[in-house]
Design a protein around this motif. Structure first.
Motif, PDB file in Angstrom:
ATOM      1  N   TRP A  62      49.217  34.849  33.343  1.00  0.00           N
ATOM      2  CA  TRP A  62      48.175  34.450  34.258  1.00  0.00           C
ATOM      3  C   TRP A  62      48.494  33.130  34.947  1.00  0.00           C
ATOM      4  O   TRP A  62      49.518  33.017  35.589  1.00  0.00           O
ATOM      5  CB  TRP A  62      46.809  34.477  33.556  1.00  0.00           C
ATOM      6  CG  TRP A  62      46.397  35.911  33.327  1.00  0.00           C
ATOM      7  CD1 TRP A  62      46.679  36.677  32.237  1.00  0.00           C
ATOM      8  CD2 TRP A  62      45.733  36.777  34.263  1.00  0.00           C
ATOM      9  NE1 TRP A  62      46.217  37.970  32.414  1.00  0.00           N
ATOM     10  CE2 TRP A  62      45.615  38.051  33.647  1.00  0.00           C
ATOM     11  CE3 TRP A  62      45.190  36.608  35.534  1.00  0.00           C
ATOM     12  CZ2 TRP A  62      45.012  39.134  34.284  1.00  0.00           C
ATOM     13  CZ3 TRP A  62      44.568  37.677  36.156  1.00  0.00           C
ATOM     14  CH2 TRP A  62      44.485  38.922  35.539  1.00  0.00           C
ATOM     15  N   GLN A  63      47.659  32.097  34.801  1.00  0.00           N
ATOM     16  CA  GLN A  63      47.859  30.901  35.621  1.00  0.00           C
ATOM     17  C   GLN A  63      49.139  30.147  35.267  1.00  0.00           C
ATOM     18  O   GLN A  63      49.626  29.342  36.052  1.00  0.00           O
ATOM     19  CB  GLN A  63      46.658  29.984  35.526  1.00  0.00           C
ATOM     20  CG  GLN A  63      46.335  29.452  34.143  1.00  0.00           C
ATOM     21  CD  GLN A  63      45.127  28.528  34.164  1.00  0.00           C
ATOM     22  OE1 GLN A  63      44.611  28.165  35.221  1.00  0.00           O
ATOM     23  NE2 GLN A  63      44.666  28.128  32.999  1.00  0.00           N
TER      24      GLN A  63
ATOM     25  N   SER B 185      40.003  28.999  40.606  1.00  0.00           N
ATOM     26  CA  SER B 185      38.884  29.923  40.373  1.00  0.00           C
ATOM     27  C   SER B 185      38.991  30.601  39.006  1.00  0.00           C
ATOM     28  O   SER B 185      37.979  30.845  38.346  1.00  0.00           O
ATOM     29  CB  SER B 185      38.828  30.971  41.482  1.00  0.00           C
ATOM     30  OG  SER B 185      40.061  31.639  41.631  1.00  0.00           O
ATOM     31  N   PHE B 186      40.201  30.884  38.558  1.00  0.00           N
ATOM     32  CA  PHE B 186      40.401  31.455  37.227  1.00  0.00           C
ATOM     33  C   PHE B 186      39.968  30.453  36.158  1.00  0.00           C
ATOM     34  O   PHE B 186      39.250  30.795  35.209  1.00  0.00           O
ATOM     35  CB  PHE B 186      41.882  31.830  37.056  1.00  0.00           C
ATOM     36  CG  PHE B 186      42.251  32.352  35.697  1.00  0.00           C
ATOM     37  CD1 PHE B 186      42.191  33.707  35.417  1.00  0.00           C
ATOM     38  CD2 PHE B 186      42.678  31.493  34.687  1.00  0.00           C
ATOM     39  CE1 PHE B 186      42.546  34.201  34.160  1.00  0.00           C
ATOM     40  CE2 PHE B 186      43.023  31.967  33.436  1.00  0.00           C
ATOM     41  CZ  PHE B 186      42.960  33.327  33.173  1.00  0.00           C
TER      42      PHE B 186
ATOM     43  N   ASP C 136      36.177  30.167  36.043  1.00  0.00           N
ATOM     44  CA  ASP C 136      35.471  31.323  35.484  1.00  0.00           C
ATOM     45  C   ASP C 136      35.578  31.358  33.960  1.00  0.00           C
ATOM     46  O   ASP C 136      34.615  31.661  33.262  1.00  0.00           O
ATOM     47  CB  ASP C 136      36.031  32.612  36.077  1.00  0.00           C
ATOM     48  CG  ASP C 136      35.100  33.795  35.863  1.00  0.00           C
ATOM     49  OD1 ASP C 136      33.875  33.589  35.785  1.00  0.00           O
ATOM     50  OD2 ASP C 136      35.593  34.928  35.759  1.00  0.00           O
TER      51      ASP C 136
ATOM     52  N   MET D 220      41.262  42.367  33.588  1.00  0.00           N
ATOM     53  CA  MET D 220      42.436  41.539  33.300  1.00  0.00           C
ATOM     54  C   MET D 220      43.453  42.250  32.420  1.00  0.00           C
ATOM     55  O   MET D 220      44.519  41.693  32.136  1.00  0.00           O
ATOM     56  CB  MET D 220      41.998  40.241  32.617  1.00  0.00           C
ATOM     57  CG  MET D 220      41.195  39.296  33.489  1.00  0.00           C
ATOM     58  SD  MET D 220      40.634  37.829  32.561  1.00  0.00           S
ATOM     59  CE  MET D 220      42.211  37.134  32.057  1.00  0.00           C
TER      60      MET D 220
ATOM     61  N   SER E 294      45.467  43.531  38.093  1.00  0.00           N
ATOM     62  CA  SER E 294      45.330  42.450  37.107  1.00  0.00           C
ATOM     63  C   SER E 294      46.412  41.401  37.349  1.00  0.00           C
ATOM     64  O   SER E 294      47.335  41.198  36.550  1.00  0.00           O
ATOM     65  CB  SER E 294      45.424  43.008  35.683  1.00  0.00           C
ATOM     66  OG  SER E 294      46.556  43.845  35.539  1.00  0.00           O
TER      67      SER E 294
ATOM     68  N   LEU F  23      46.879  37.369  39.504  1.00  0.00           N
ATOM     69  CA  LEU F  23      46.300  36.284  40.288  1.00  0.00           C
ATOM     70  C   LEU F  23      46.854  36.348  41.707  1.00  0.00           C
ATOM     71  O   LEU F  23      48.053  36.597  41.902  1.00  0.00           O
ATOM     72  CB  LEU F  23      46.635  34.933  39.664  1.00  0.00           C
ATOM     73  CG  LEU F  23      45.946  34.597  38.334  1.00  0.00           C
ATOM     74  CD1 LEU F  23      46.442  33.259  37.807  1.00  0.00           C
ATOM     75  CD2 LEU F  23      44.435  34.583  38.477  1.00  0.00           C
TER      76      LEU F  23
ATOM     77  N   ARG G  18      36.138  38.389  41.973  1.00  0.00           N
ATOM     78  CA  ARG G  18      35.875  37.201  41.146  1.00  0.00           C
ATOM     79  C   ARG G  18      36.665  35.980  41.640  1.00  0.00           C
ATOM     80  O   ARG G  18      36.845  35.009  40.915  1.00  0.00           O
ATOM     81  CB  ARG G  18      36.167  37.461  39.657  1.00  0.00           C
ATOM     82  CG  ARG G  18      35.326  38.593  39.074  1.00  0.00           C
ATOM     83  CD  ARG G  18      35.503  38.692  37.576  1.00  0.00           C
ATOM     84  NE  ARG G  18      34.854  37.603  36.855  1.00  0.00           N
ATOM     85  CZ  ARG G  18      33.558  37.554  36.558  1.00  0.00           C
ATOM     86  NH1 ARG G  18      32.752  38.532  36.941  1.00  0.00           N
ATOM     87  NH2 ARG G  18      33.054  36.529  35.887  1.00  0.00           N
TER      88      ARG G  18
ATOM     89  N   TYR H   9      39.706  35.646  41.879  1.00  0.00           N
ATOM     90  CA  TYR H   9      41.035  35.451  41.292  1.00  0.00           C
ATOM     91  C   TYR H   9      41.743  36.742  40.880  1.00  0.00           C
ATOM     92  O   TYR H   9      42.784  36.682  40.220  1.00  0.00           O
ATOM     93  CB  TYR H   9      40.970  34.499  40.090  1.00  0.00           C
ATOM     94  CG  TYR H   9      40.134  34.977  38.914  1.00  0.00           C
ATOM     95  CD1 TYR H   9      40.661  35.849  37.978  1.00  0.00           C
ATOM     96  CD2 TYR H   9      38.836  34.519  38.731  1.00  0.00           C
ATOM     97  CE1 TYR H   9      39.905  36.271  36.891  1.00  0.00           C
ATOM     98  CE2 TYR H   9      38.073  34.924  37.648  1.00  0.00           C
ATOM     99  CZ  TYR H   9      38.613  35.805  36.723  1.00  0.00           C
ATOM    100  OH  TYR H   9      37.870  36.213  35.654  1.00  0.00           O
ATOM    101  N   LEU H  10      41.234  37.896  41.269  1.00  0.00           N
ATOM    102  CA  LEU H  10      41.924  39.149  40.975  1.00  0.00           C
ATOM    103  C   LEU H  10      42.451  39.741  42.276  1.00  0.00           C
ATOM    104  O   LEU H  10      41.674  39.999  43.215  1.00  0.00           O
ATOM    105  CB  LEU H  10      40.983  40.132  40.279  1.00  0.00           C
ATOM    106  CG  LEU H  10      40.603  39.753  38.841  1.00  0.00           C
ATOM    107  CD1 LEU H  10      39.441  40.612  38.340  1.00  0.00           C
ATOM    108  CD2 LEU H  10      41.801  39.884  37.906  1.00  0.00           C
TER     109      LEU H  10
END
Length: 721
Positions: free
Chosen positions: A79-80, A531-532, A535, A567, A648, A650, A667, A669-670
C-alpha cells in the motif's frame, strides 16, 4: 647480473609505496578500531531505529527480488509504502544498494550485516578525508588525523551510523567524491572516479547528499567563471550534467508523487527541532556534552550531536592561516558557510526537515581547515601567545556550555581540564622537541581521539534514537506469519511489548514485515498517502488508531462492500494494547488466534493479494486476464449503469489506462477505472514511475553526457602529452 638493477630500483619503489600508504592505512585502521570498540559496550549499536525498523527490511526485500531476477518498482500489497521508486531510499538503481540487499537476503543475522556495511563505509569516509585533506594542502600526518576525526564526529556516530543508514552512506562517500571532482576538474585527470562516486551517491536516494553535491558543483562553476577558466568551466558543466541527469531519474518520481501524499502539506516553520543555534555550536569541541538540541525526546537530546573534534578549541595554536592556504581553502570556506547556514535554518522547510542532519558536512569542512592550518603552523609557529589564546577559547566555550547545560557540569569540567592539559602538552612539545614533532603530535592526537571515543561510549552507550529490540536472527524474523493467509494489515499500537522477546513471536514492525512470508500492508514509508492515512488513521510506521479496525470492517457506502474486501485484506492483526477485549468479528471472519499480545483475525475465504479488481459497478462485468505488481489486464464483458471498476491499488501518479478512463478514486484512495468507452475491449492498467518519458530521456542523456565527457578528456589528455 641482470637481476641487480631491478633489486636496487625495486627497494626504493617499495619504500615509497609504504611511505605513501602508511598514514592513510593508520587512519583507516584506527577508524575501524574505534567503530568496532563500540560493539564491546553495545553489540547492537549500529542496529537502531530506522536501520532496525526500516533499512534492513527493505534491503532484505530488495535482495529477495534481485535473487529472483527482477527490480521491484511497485508493490500493491504494501500500500502506501509500496511505491519504491518514489520512496527513493530503496536505491532501486544503485548497484551498491543491490549488493547490500543481496547480502542482507542471505545474512543469518541482521545486526551483524548492517554493522559490517556501516563500518566499511566509515573506513571509506576515513580514506576519503585523507585524500581530500591532502588535496586541500594538508601534510600526510595531519591528513591522516582528519581521516580519524571526521568518522568520529558526534552526529555521524550517534545518528547516522546508528540509525540513518542512507545519511551515513552519503556522508561517507562525500569526501572521496569531492576529491574525485577536484581531481578531474582542477587537475584534468580521468572523470571515471567522479562518475562512479557521484552516480553512487545520487542513486542511494538520500536527497541531502545530492544537495551537498550541488553546492560543490555550483561553487566550482562560479569560481571558474570568475577566473574565466574555460577548460574548467566545461569540465564542471559536464560533471553537473551527469549528476543532474541522474538526479532527475532518481528524485523526480518522488516530486511527482508528493501531491497525493502528506508531504504536499509540509509547512515552513521553525519548531527548533533538530536544528542548532550559535550557542549549541560552541559545544563542537566538547565530546561529553549534549548542547541543547530539541528532538523527539524533548528540549535536550542525550547525545553529542554537535561534537566535531576535541582538537577544535586548540585551533588558536595554528592561527593565523597563511594567505595562500586561505585562498586554496576557498571551496571549503564556501561549502562550510552554506552548511552552517543550513543547520541554523528553520527546522521545517517544506519537505526538507531537521537541518541538523547536515552536521557531518560542517564537520568535514571544519576538520579540513583545522588540519591545513596545523600543517602550516605546527610546530614552528606555535607561541606562548597562541597557547594563551587557546586557553581563552577553551574557557569561553566551557562557560557558555555550562550555562547551556548546567546539569552536565561534571562532564564539562573534565573536558575543560583535559583541554587545558592538551594545550600545555602541544605547546611544550612544539617549543622543546627537536625531531619528529609532527609525527609525535599526530600520533598523540590519534591516541587521544581513541580515548575520547571510549569516554563517549561510557557516557553515551547508545544512540538517542530509539530501539525496538527486534530479534537479529533472520530465521527468527522470517518465522512470524510464515504460513500466509492472504494479505495482512496490523491495527492498533502494535509497538507495545517491544522489550519482551516473546512478543516478537507474534508480530514484526515497519519494514521487518518484509521478512515474513505474509504480505503485510503496515510497512514503513516516507511518503504516507494522505487520503489512505486519514481513512485508516495510520502513520508512516504503520501504527493506526483504534478506529482503524472498524473502518476495515465497515461497509463502503459507494460500493456496498467491506473496506477490507476492497483492499483484498484477508488477515488482520489487532494489538491487544489497543483492543484488550476480543473484537466482535463480522460475518465471513473468525478469530484465528488469541495470543498474548495480538488477536489474529482472518477471513473465512482467503482473497487474492492486492492489485486486482475488487468491485465492479451495477451491470458491469470484467474478466481479469493478466496481473502483475505494476499492471492489470481485464476484458470488459459488459458495461452497466455504473461503469466503474475498482482495483485494490492506491492511485499513485504514474498509472495509465489503455482504454476507458480513470474515475474519481473510491474512498479517495482506491484506483477506479471508468469503462464506459471500453465495452467489449481489453483494458490494461499499467504503472510506470512518473513522468516516465522524462525519466527515460534523462537516463539516455546521462550516458550521452558521459560519452561526450570521455571523448573531451581523451582529446585533452592527448594534447597534454
Amino acid at each position: 647480473m641482470t637481476d641487480a638493477p631491478s633489486t636496487t630500483t625495486g627497494a626504493p619503489a617499495t619504500e615509497m609505496l609504504i611511505q605513501r600508504l602508511r598514514w592513510p592505512l593508520i587512519a583507516v585502521s584506527v577508524t575501524i578500531l574505534i567503530a568496532l570498540s563500540r560493539l564491546i559496550i553495545n553489540p547492537r549499536f549500529y542496529f537502531t531505529d530506522d536501520t532496525e525498523r526500516g533499512s534492513f527490511g527493505q534491503w532484505y526485500a530488495l535482495g529477495e527480488h534481485l535473487s529472483q531476477g527482477r527490480l521491484p518498482i511497485l508493490n500493491p500489497s504494501a500500500w502506501q509504502g509500496g511505491n519504491y521508486f518514489a520512496e527513493g531510499q530503496w536505491g532501486i538503481l544503485s548497484p551498491v544498494t543491490w549488493l547490500i540487499g543481496l547480502t542482507a537476503y542471505i545474512s543469518p543475522d541482521a545486526a551483524l550485516h548492517v554493522t559490517v556495511w556501516k563500518i566499511a563505509f566509515l573506513a571509506l569516509f576515513s580514506a576519503g578525508m585523507f585524500l581530500l585533506a591532502r588535496d586541500m594542502g594538508a601534510s600526510r600526518p595531519w591528513a591522516a588525523l582528519a581521516g580519524v576525526l571526521a568518522p568520529a564526529a558526534g552526529f555521524t556516530v550517534y545518528i547516522d551510523a546508528a540509525s540513518w543508514s542512507t545519511g551515513l552512506f552519503d556522508a561517507c562517500l562525500f569526501p572521496l567524491l569531492w576529491w574525485a571532482l577536484r581531481r578531474t576538474v582542477e587537475h584534468g585527470k580521468s572523470p571515471v572516479p567522479y562518475v562512479i562516486l557521484s552516480f553512487t551517491l545520487v542513486t542511494i536516494g538520500y536527497v541531502f547528499g545530492v544537495m551537498v553535491l550541488v553546492i560543490i558543483l555550483v561553487e566550482s562553476l562560479v569560481r571558474h567563471i570568475v577566473h574565466r577558466d574555460g577548460t574548467r568551466i566545461i569540465r564542471t558543466l559536464l560533471a553537473s550534467a551527469w549528476g543532474a541527469a541522474w538526479t532527475i531519474v532518481i528524485y523526480l518520481p518522488a516530486i511527482a508523487t508528493a501531491p497525493v501524499t502528506e508531504r504536499s502539506s509540509d509547512p515552513f516553520a521553525n519548531e527548533h527541532f533538530l536544528n542548532a543555534d550559535i550557542t549549541d555550536l560552541l559545544s563542537a569541541g566538547s565530546p561529553l556534552t549534549t548542547a541543547t538540541i530539541k528532538s523527539f525526546w524533548g528540549d535536550t537530546t542525550q547525545g553529542p550531536l554537535v561534537y566535531i573534534a576535541w582538537l577544535l578549541p586548540l585551533i588558536p595554536l595554528f592561527l593565523p592561516i597563511a594567505r595562500d592556504a586561505v585562498i586554496r581553502l576557498l571551496p571549503v570556506w564556501i561549502f562550510g558557510a552554506v552548511m552552517l547556514a543550513f543547520i541554523l535554518a528553520p527546522s521545517e522547510m517544506g519537505a526538507l526537515r531537521w537541518p541538523l542532519r547536515m552536521m557531518p558536512y560542517v564537520a568535514i569542512a571544519v576538520i579540513i581547515v583545522l588540519v591545513v592550518a596545523a600543517t602550516r603552523a605546527y610546530p614552528y609557529r606555535v607561541t606562548r601567545a597562541r597557547a594563551w589564546a587557546a586557553v581563552a577559547v577553551i574557557a569561553a566555550t566551557t562557560y557558555i556550555g555550562w550555562v547551556e547545560e548546567m546539569w552536565s557540569w561534571k562532564s564539562i569540567l573534565v573536558t575543560f581540564i583535559a583541554q587545558l592539559v592538551l594545550v600545555a602538552i602541544f605547546y611544550l612539545h612544539a617549543t622543546r622537541a627537536r625531531t619528529r614533532q609532527v609525527t609525535v603530535a599526530v600520533l598523540l592526537s590519534i591516541a587521544i581521539t581513541v580515548g575520547v571515543a571510549g569516554a563517549q561510549m561510557l557516557q553515551f552507550r547508545e544512540s538517542p534514537m530509539p530501539t525496538v529490540n527486534a530479534p537479529t536472527s533472520t530465521d527468527e524474523l522470517r518465522s512470524v506469519l510464515d504460513e500466509p493467509r492472504g494479505d495482512a494489515i496490523v491495527v492498533g499500537n502494535y509497538y507495545t511489548g517491544q522489550n519482551t522477546p516473546a512478543s516478537w513471536d507474534e508480530r514484526l514492525m515497519g519494514n521487518l514485515w518484509y521478512l515474513s512470508e505474509t504480505p503485510v500492508a503496515s510497512v514503513y514509508t516516507v511518503l504516507p498517502f494522505e487520503s489512505f492515512a486519514d481513512d485508516l488513521c495510520s502513520d508512516l510506521r504503520g501504527l493506526t488508531c483504534e478506529d482503524a479496525l472498524d473502518t476495515l470492517w465497515s461497509i463502503d457506502p459507494d460500493t456496498g462492500e467491506r473496506v477490507s474486501d476492497l483492499m483484498s485484506i484477508s488477515t488482520i492483526i489487532a494489538a491487544k494494547a489497543t483492543y484488550p477485549d476480543q473484537p466482535v468479528v463480522p460475518d465471513g471472519w473468525h478469530v484465528a488466534d488469541d495470543l498474548d499480545w495480538n488477536w489474529y483475525l482472518q477471513r473465512d475465504e482467503e482473497l487474492p493479494s492486492a492489485g486486482g479488481v475488487t468491485w465492479t459497478g451495477e451491470g458491469t462485468a470484467v474478466t481479469v486476464t493478466a496481473q502483475s505488481d505494476t499492471s492489470v489486464t481485464f476484458s470488459v464483458d459488459a458495461v452497466g449503469s455504473d461503469p466503474r471498476v475498482v482495483l485494490s491499488r492506491l492511485p499513485f501518479p504514474g498509472y495509465e489506462v489503455s482504454a476507458g478512463s480513470f474515475a474519481d478514486p473510491v474512498r479517495d484512495y482506491l484506483l477506479t477505472v471508468d469503462v464506459t468507452a471500453a465495452a467489449g475491449e481489453e483494458v490494461t492498467v499499467r504503472f510506470l514511475p512518473p513522468p516516465f518519458p522524462v525519466l527515460a530521456g534523462s537516463f539516455v542523456l546521462a550516458w550521452l553526457v558521459l560519452a561526450g565527457w570521455l571523448i573531451v578528456w581523451r582529446r585533452d589528455a592527448r594534447r597534454a602529452r
